[in-house]
Design a protein around this motif. Structure first.
Motif, PDB file in Angstrom:
ATOM      1  N   PHE A 201       8.934   0.360 -21.805  1.00  0.00           N
ATOM      2  CA  PHE A 201       9.925   1.457 -22.079  1.00  0.00           C
ATOM      3  C   PHE A 201       9.786   2.500 -22.692  1.00  0.00           C
ATOM      4  O   PHE A 201      10.107   3.805 -22.572  1.00  0.00           O
ATOM      5  CB  PHE A 201      11.143   0.882 -22.826  1.00  0.00           C
ATOM      6  N   MET A 202       8.531   2.800 -23.612  1.00  0.00           N
ATOM      7  CA  MET A 202       7.936   3.885 -24.206  1.00  0.00           C
ATOM      8  C   MET A 202       7.354   4.720 -22.997  1.00  0.00           C
ATOM      9  O   MET A 202       7.585   5.877 -23.020  1.00  0.00           O
ATOM     10  CB  MET A 202       7.059   3.549 -25.231  1.00  0.00           C
TER      11      MET A 202
ATOM     12  N   TYR B 185      15.155   0.622 -13.180  1.00  0.00           N
ATOM     13  CA  TYR B 185      16.113  -0.614 -13.126  1.00  0.00           C
ATOM     14  C   TYR B 185      15.652  -1.662 -13.987  1.00  0.00           C
ATOM     15  O   TYR B 185      16.612  -2.442 -14.443  1.00  0.00           O
ATOM     16  CB  TYR B 185      16.181  -1.038 -11.729  1.00  0.00           C
ATOM     17  N   SER B 186      14.259  -2.252 -13.800  1.00  0.00           N
ATOM     18  CA  SER B 186      13.956  -3.199 -14.732  1.00  0.00           C
ATOM     19  C   SER B 186      13.884  -3.095 -16.042  1.00  0.00           C
ATOM     20  O   SER B 186      14.433  -3.968 -16.785  1.00  0.00           O
ATOM     21  CB  SER B 186      12.440  -3.700 -14.265  1.00  0.00           C
ATOM     22  N   VAL B 187      13.709  -1.965 -16.670  1.00  0.00           N
ATOM     23  CA  VAL B 187      13.712  -1.719 -18.060  1.00  0.00           C
ATOM     24  C   VAL B 187      15.050  -1.639 -18.580  1.00  0.00           C
ATOM     25  O   VAL B 187      15.615  -2.377 -19.327  1.00  0.00           O
ATOM     26  CB  VAL B 187      12.970  -0.334 -18.494  1.00  0.00           C
ATOM     27  N   HIS B 188      15.939  -0.839 -17.659  1.00  0.00           N
ATOM     28  CA  HIS B 188      17.355  -0.952 -18.390  1.00  0.00           C
ATOM     29  C   HIS B 188      18.270  -2.070 -18.255  1.00  0.00           C
ATOM     30  O   HIS B 188      19.105  -2.439 -19.001  1.00  0.00           O
ATOM     31  CB  HIS B 188      18.167   0.355 -17.687  1.00  0.00           C
TER      32      HIS B 188
ATOM     33  N   VAL C 188      14.474  -5.489 -19.515  1.00  0.00           N
ATOM     34  CA  VAL C 188      13.639  -5.116 -20.764  1.00  0.00           C
ATOM     35  C   VAL C 188      14.363  -5.065 -21.720  1.00  0.00           C
ATOM     36  O   VAL C 188      14.122  -5.404 -22.864  1.00  0.00           O
ATOM     37  CB  VAL C 188      12.412  -4.279 -20.512  1.00  0.00           C
ATOM     38  N   LEU C 189      15.143  -3.875 -21.881  1.00  0.00           N
ATOM     39  CA  LEU C 189      15.749  -3.269 -23.151  1.00  0.00           C
ATOM     40  C   LEU C 189      16.867  -4.476 -23.501  1.00  0.00           C
ATOM     41  O   LEU C 189      16.942  -4.517 -24.621  1.00  0.00           O
ATOM     42  CB  LEU C 189      16.479  -2.044 -22.824  1.00  0.00           C
ATOM     43  N   PRO C 190      17.666  -5.042 -22.446  1.00  0.00           N
ATOM     44  CA  PRO C 190      18.762  -6.137 -23.109  1.00  0.00           C
ATOM     45  C   PRO C 190      18.041  -6.999 -23.757  1.00  0.00           C
ATOM     46  O   PRO C 190      18.503  -7.896 -24.891  1.00  0.00           O
ATOM     47  CB  PRO C 190      19.340  -6.495 -21.806  1.00  0.00           C
ATOM     48  N   ILE C 191      16.730  -7.640 -23.086  1.00  0.00           N
ATOM     49  CA  ILE C 191      16.128  -8.842 -23.870  1.00  0.00           C
ATOM     50  C   ILE C 191      15.473  -8.447 -25.261  1.00  0.00           C
ATOM     51  O   ILE C 191      15.663  -8.954 -26.267  1.00  0.00           O
ATOM     52  CB  ILE C 191      14.992  -9.205 -22.941  1.00  0.00           C
TER      53      ILE C 191
END
Length: 787
Positions: A91-92, A295-298, A301-304
């Motif tokens: 995400f960074m 898509y994968s990060v939002h 990744v971020l929810p987790i």
């Protein structure tokens, strides 16, 4: 950092990984449930995800012994930390790709002052609180200085991932105040991380050499990324995205570099962000990374990651009243320091009080780096007491859970702060330095060049900021039949949404990439797949979300080789008409003509010759908007602009009488040019007077007046200038019953172009230049339900 060392040194590999997989799945499911409940209350997704972690963590289901034994095995901490490490990398890096460097550069002073105000007061509060809490938090007398600095960073910090996600969820990311908040949070986060890495560097003299090697290695990786992106952009020209192995190589280099930095006992967050920020934004390489990661990060990744923050909340520590008081004091310190510091600098910067309060709560959002300051990395510098880490984690969670809903409440209360206000150009005639946001719409490669040429002219001088978007409008095919077997489906029924657009997508991307190379204007491409009846709604919604000032539309006809105008899709015309009725901003329809030569307006970015552009002014709000449009292109190096005003013949006699009575005036020539401004509508005259003083008097724009009596003479005058210009800019209407144009409406074929625009676009009217028809925003409430 410890997880990087210990990841491959565990004996019970299967059980912790299985527990983590189940935990991640539970967080996603529970957070989705909370999101459905809280969305109705206007609360953002990160709050729901943190609450999901709370339910699953030691304060919730993990109170059950069997659940706790499964989710929290003795060796699970390193795996959770390693998982968080990979999350931070992704995400960074994505935030670095998405960061608006141009906005930060233009507003660097305001952003830095706001960040300094929000963080400095927090650092002072953290400094004071560290002395009172030392006996509760510090295990040994060693490392007091590092402990004090860590507490200062903890209170001062703002979490960019949480701020970014909250801004996207609540849709204030594109507003001026939202971009200011995101930029300030980014400056605070990077500053805090730099200070933290410097603390680590100062713990040992041997780390100076490691720091030098890390810096050199990072520079080499950034250079390698630049050359790799350029090579990959040219490698396969007939694909819209990179292949998965190529994406895997790029991400593997990023992850390997981050792990080496962590093994050198430094934090890799800044390195990942710099890698994304320095990565070339043009071409399909960056476009592929954004497509794959967003898509994968939002969505995963971020929810987790947010759920994992809540998962660490241990409410059992609230059984002690002193612990409750400590957490309460720390939460109040975090909130009050941000409110006090931000409001002080907002008063200095003359930012309204309501905006200051909103910015304060946004900057109080906390997250992953706070856990870094108090986690295993900080344990290398000093020793926490057993309860210190848990109390500080609880402070992070409670502070964020309070600030997130407060931001949503303030948004509802102060709706005007986030309203789409930059809807017209004529209101900003004297502010060409303001950023212009443009949404160009295309249905296929045929219309791309004309839209890009208009965007290039709107850029004006190199110092004028512009944020262009291009929406590829794709017709959603008929729904797939459900009563047949898969092998009986037709090709268009099996197509996934990603496949819509076919080869048109590749050609559009290729044209946009070439345009970016030639002009250095980065075009943000978005894709809209909808039924033809609903495309206008998607365009209007996108324009409102992106807060664009201008919507550019292609005309539904195109010119054939013989010069005749041929209808493409009739549904395109219907969509244009609906957008004109419901648009939340100014609309421009571009009619591409002039195929006889290769030096037409659509070839503006490919030729070095000067393009002659005429703005036709008859009066009314749409024509004033066309003049305001002209102010944006007046300084373009390839544009020679002339404003042609049509006036009734009797105004010429009045002007001559006034000139004769002023023969003693030394400024007689200027008076002759301005005397006719006293004829007609006062608003038009005042507007043209300002335009004349700002652009015509300085020689940037030519000014011509043509005197006609009726529509017939207007048509004759337009025929005379039909071959002199490569682009005609004209307002759609709003002139009332003007005698100069009323008789022209008898042969009107396309009302969406207005009387003059329809005449110029007609196949029977010999005009060699393209036409741009402008409609000013009507300032009426948008209604997306068509009768």
């Amino acid at each position: 950092m410890d997880a990087t060392h210990k990841f491959v040194c565990q004996d019970d590999l299967a059980n912790p990984l299985a527990a983590m997989a189940v935990q991640v799945s539970c967080i996603l499911v529970i957070s989705h449930f909370f999101h459905i409940l809280l969305k109705a209350l206007g609360q953002p997704g990160p709050i729901a995800q943190i609450l999901a972690g709370l339910v699953l963590g030691p304060s919730g289901l993990c109170n059950i012994k069997k659940v706790k034994h499964y989710f929290l095995p003795p060796s699970a901490a390193q795996y959770y930390e390693m998982f968080g490490f990979f999350c931070r990398i992704l995400f960074m890096f994505l935030f670095g790709l998405e960061v608006d460097i141009a906005f930060i550069r233009r507003n660097l002073r305001v952003v830095c002052i706001l960040a300094c105000g929000g963080a400095s007061v927090g650092a002072i509060f953290g400094l004071v609180s560290s002395f009172f809490l030392r006996e509760y938090f510090l295990e040994k007398s060693l490392g007091k200085a590092n402990y004090v600095i860590a507490m200062m960073l903890f209170v001062a910090y703002s979490a960019t991932p949480v701020v970014n996600r909250l801004a996207a969820e609540l849709r204030f990311a594109t507003s001026d105040i939202g971009r200011l908040a995101v930029s300030s949070a980014l400056v605070i986060e990077l500053t805090c991380l730099l200070i933290f890495n410097f603390m680590i560097l100062c713990t040992s003299g041997k780390m100076v050499g490691n720091a030098f090697l890390v810096l050199v290695g990072l520079v080499l990786v950034l250079v390698a990324f630049r050359y790799m992106a350029t090579w990959l952009n040219k490698r396969i020209s007939n694909h819209k995205y990179l292949r998965n192995p190529e994406v895997f190589i790029i991400l593997s280099i990023l992850i390997a570099t981050s792990m080496l930095i962590e093994l050198a006992n430094f934090n890799s967050i800044i390195a990942c962000f710099l890698a994304g920020m320095a990565f070339p934004k043009e071409g399909k390489t960056a476009r592929t990374l954004l497509h794959k990661l967003t898509y994968s990060v939002h969505n995963f990744v971020l929810p987790i990651y947010f759920g994992y923050i809540g998962f660490q909340f241990d409410g059992t520590y609230f059984s002690n009243m002193s612990n409750i008081l400590i957490v309460l004091v720390l939460v109040l310190l975090c909130i009050c320091s941000k409110i006090g510091g931000v409001l002080a600098v907002c008063h200095y910067l003359k930012i309204p009080f309501s905006e200051g309060v909103f910015l304060a709560f946004v900057l109080n959002l906390k997250g992953h780096a706070d856990l870094l300051f108090i986690g295993t990395a900080a344990k290398k510098l000093f020793e926490w007491t057993p309860m210190a880490y848990n109390l500080l984690v609880m402070t992070v969670v409670i502070s964020t859970v309070i600030s997130g809903p407060m931001v949503a409440i303030l948004m509802k209360k102060e709706y005007q702060l986030f309203a789409h206000t930059h809807t017209t150009l004529s209101t900003e005639l004297e502010k060409p330095e303001n950023e212009l946001r443009v949404l160009g719409c295309v249905y296929g490669p045929r219309q791309v060049n004309a839209i890009l040429s208009v965007i290039a002219t709107l850029r004006g001088p190199q110092t004028s900021p512009i944020m262009p978007y291009m929406a590829h409008l794709i017709e959603l095919q008929k729904k797939r039949r459900t009563n047949v077997s898969y092998h009986e489906l037709e090709d268009d029924e099996m197509s996934d949404e990603e496949e819509y657009g076919g080869n048109d997508v590749v050609e559009i991307h290729r044209a946009v990439d070439a345009f970016t190379v030639e002009t250095s204007i980065l075009i943000n491409i978005i894709k809209t797949v909808s039924t033809l009846a609903g495309l206008y709604e998607d365009v209007c919604t996108a324009a409102e979300d992106l807060r664009t000032t201008i919507i550019l539309l292609p005309f539904h006809k195109h010119q054939r080789i013989d010069g005749k105008m041929e209808i493409g899709k009739q549904a395109v015309r219907t969509t244009n008409q609906k957008i004109l009725r419901h648009a939340p901003s100014t609309v421009g329809i571009i009619v591409e003509k002039g195929l006889a030569g290769s030096l037409g307006f659509s070839q503006l970015t490919r030729v070095d010759t000067v393009q002659h552009v005429a703005t036709l002014f008859f009066g009314g709000p749409d024509d004033r908007e066309a003049i305001a449009w002209s102010t944006r292109i007046a300084n373009h190096t390839k544009i020679n602009l002339t404003v042609i005003r049509f006036l009734p013949t009797e105004s010429s006699n009045t002007r001559n009488m006034k000139v004769d009575s002023e023969k003693g005036n030394n400024d007689i020539e200027v008076f002759m040019a301005l005397s006719s401004l006293e004829m007609g509508n006062d608003i038009d005259n005042s507007f043209l007077n300002d335009f004349y003083n700002g652009f015509v008097a300085s020689g940037k724009v030519g000014y011509v007046e043509k005197y006609v009596n009726n529509g017939t003479e207007t048509v004759a005058a337009l025929r005379d200038i039909g071959d002199l210009y490569t682009l005609f800019i004209v307002g759609r209407g709003g002139r009332g019953h003007s005698p100069l144009t009323t008789q022209m409406s008898d042969w009107e074929e396309c009302p969406e172009l207005g009387t003059v625009g329809d005449l110029l676009a007609s196949s029977d009217f010999n005009v060699s230049g393209s036409i741009l028809v402008v409609q000013q925003h009507r300032h009426t409430k948008k209604d997306l339900i068509d009768d």
